[in-house]
Design an enzyme around this catalytic site. Sequence first.
Site, mmCIF file in Angstrom:
data_model
loop_
_atom_site.group_PDB
_atom_site.id
_atom_site.type_symbol
_atom_site.label_atom_id
_atom_site.label_comp_id
_atom_site.label_asym_id
_atom_site.label_seq_id
_atom_site.Cartn_x
_atom_site.Cartn_y
_atom_site.Cartn_z
ATOM 1 N N PRO A 20 0.865 -1.190 0.000
ATOM 2 C CA PRO A 20 0.000 0.000 0.000
ATOM 3 C C PRO A 20 0.898 1.235 0.000
ATOM 4 O O PRO A 20 1.818 1.319 0.811
ATOM 5 C CB PRO A 20 -0.766 -0.112 1.320
ATOM 6 C CG PRO A 20 0.066 -0.998 2.189
ATOM 7 C CD PRO A 20 0.858 -1.898 1.291
ATOM 8 N N MET A 21 0.638 2.155 -0.913
ATOM 9 C CA MET A 21 1.432 3.391 -0.950
ATOM 10 C C MET A 21 0.513 4.557 -1.299
ATOM 11 O O MET A 21 -0.007 4.640 -2.419
ATOM 12 C CB MET A 21 2.558 3.292 -1.986
ATOM 13 C CG MET A 21 3.726 2.423 -1.542
ATOM 14 S SD MET A 21 5.038 2.383 -2.778
ATOM 15 C CE MET A 21 4.316 1.318 -4.023
ATOM 16 N N SER A 22 0.327 5.454 -0.322
ATOM 17 C CA SER A 22 -0.527 6.620 -0.562
ATOM 18 C C SER A 22 0.019 7.410 -1.732
ATOM 19 O O SER A 22 1.222 7.654 -1.808
ATOM 20 C CB SER A 22 -0.538 7.530 0.665
ATOM 21 O OG SER A 22 -1.075 6.820 1.749
ATOM 22 N N CYS A 104 1.955 3.281 9.689
ATOM 23 C CA CYS A 104 2.269 4.567 9.065
ATOM 24 C C CYS A 104 2.983 5.493 10.061
ATOM 25 O O CYS A 104 2.470 5.770 11.143
ATOM 26 C CB CYS A 104 1.003 5.235 8.542
ATOM 27 S SG CYS A 104 1.371 6.801 7.751
ATOM 28 N N ASP A 206 12.751 -2.318 1.728
ATOM 29 C CA ASP A 206 14.028 -2.299 0.994
ATOM 30 C C ASP A 206 14.263 -3.528 0.125
ATOM 31 O O ASP A 206 15.409 -3.927 -0.078
ATOM 32 C CB ASP A 206 15.208 -2.135 1.970
ATOM 33 C CG ASP A 206 15.146 -0.805 2.699
ATOM 34 O OD1 ASP A 206 14.504 0.124 2.186
ATOM 35 O OD2 ASP A 206 15.724 -0.701 3.798
ATOM 36 N N GLY A 228 7.322 -2.222 -2.235
ATOM 37 C CA GLY A 228 6.764 -0.888 -2.467
ATOM 38 C C GLY A 228 7.610 -0.135 -3.466
ATOM 39 O O GLY A 228 7.412 -0.230 -4.689
#
Length: 326
Positions: A20-22, A104, A206, A228
Amino acid sequence: MLNPIHIGDIKIDSPVFLAPMSGISDLPFRDLVQSFGAGLVFSEMIASREMINHSAETLRMSTPHNRDYPLAVQLAGHDPEVMAEAAKMNEDRGASIIDINFGCPVKKIVKKYAGSALMQDEDLATDIMEAVVKAVNIPVTMKTRLGWDAENLNAPSLCKRAEDVGIKMITIHGRTREQMYNGHADWTAIRKVRDAISLPLIANGDIETIDDVKAALQQSGADGVMIGRGTQGRPWFIKQVMGYFQSGEVLPKPDNQLDIILNHYDAMIDHYGEGKGVPIARKHLAWYVTGMHGANEFRAEMNRVKDPSTVKSMLCDFFEGQILAA
Ligand SMILES: Cc1cc2nc3c(=O)[nH]c(=O)nc-3n(C[C@H](O)[C@H](O)[C@H](O)COP(=O)(O)O)c2cc1C
């Protein structure tokens, strides 16, 4: 080294996930990464209160899911009832899984006592998980960090409590909240969670090369990986990881990169409309050209252009220039 996992009754053959990446894991990007075979894709973080208040922006982020692949919708918040209601709304809108964000580190979220702040209050975090699990019929998962800081590495106890209240899978980003994104993810530290729970466990942080995938799995004892930033500008990385585990070979980058990028661009403009879509697409285009000849000049020029057709012809010219420069 990668075996199928079950998240409740959902079977995932190859647990290599899009994080998940805003601002990034929106519908166009999820569609794209999924087309490269991701085992599961996660939505951007959705603020539960905004969701139940029907905020237009939040409803766009949680567009009803009408695809034939599973989607994990990620929720953030600190009120068990609000989280439960938002979870139910997302279930009704087609989510396959609800993921709860306890990781978060961003100040704006932590100040509202959500995201990684909840690692400091295991009782409240457990109430939230319990309320969400009770509210929906789909599996509920959780994503967190190693702990708040180096003195408080409580992921194992929080994850055990998660397992006890019916959470079906856990992802650990191998950093503390205090580390934000500094230093390097500690995949070995994730093993303490492995030892505490028997749920499917996913290692994150990473992972940018196939060697990273192998090391993260081996050091953490996790069942799969979540990627990500390693997908930014190279959504095909997921396919390379899958290919490696299926055949032992590292697949080359696709040779139709320009087509992939143009299709992604069209999907973003379609999804957001021109006014919003053009600026949102810029960061993706900037990532796509990273390391290429003339990338800085291309980015500077492209950032000034508002017309999507002009941007697309600039991209075509830029890629043609790469062939000539080679
Ligand atoms: C721009 C950006 C936005 C992010 N948004 C979220 C989010 O909405 N929810 C979440 O759980 N994590 C979020 N993360 C964290 C990632 O999911 C992931 O845990 C972190 O980036 C480490 O993995 P990576 O090194 O593979 O990127 C975000 C990370 C970045 C870089």
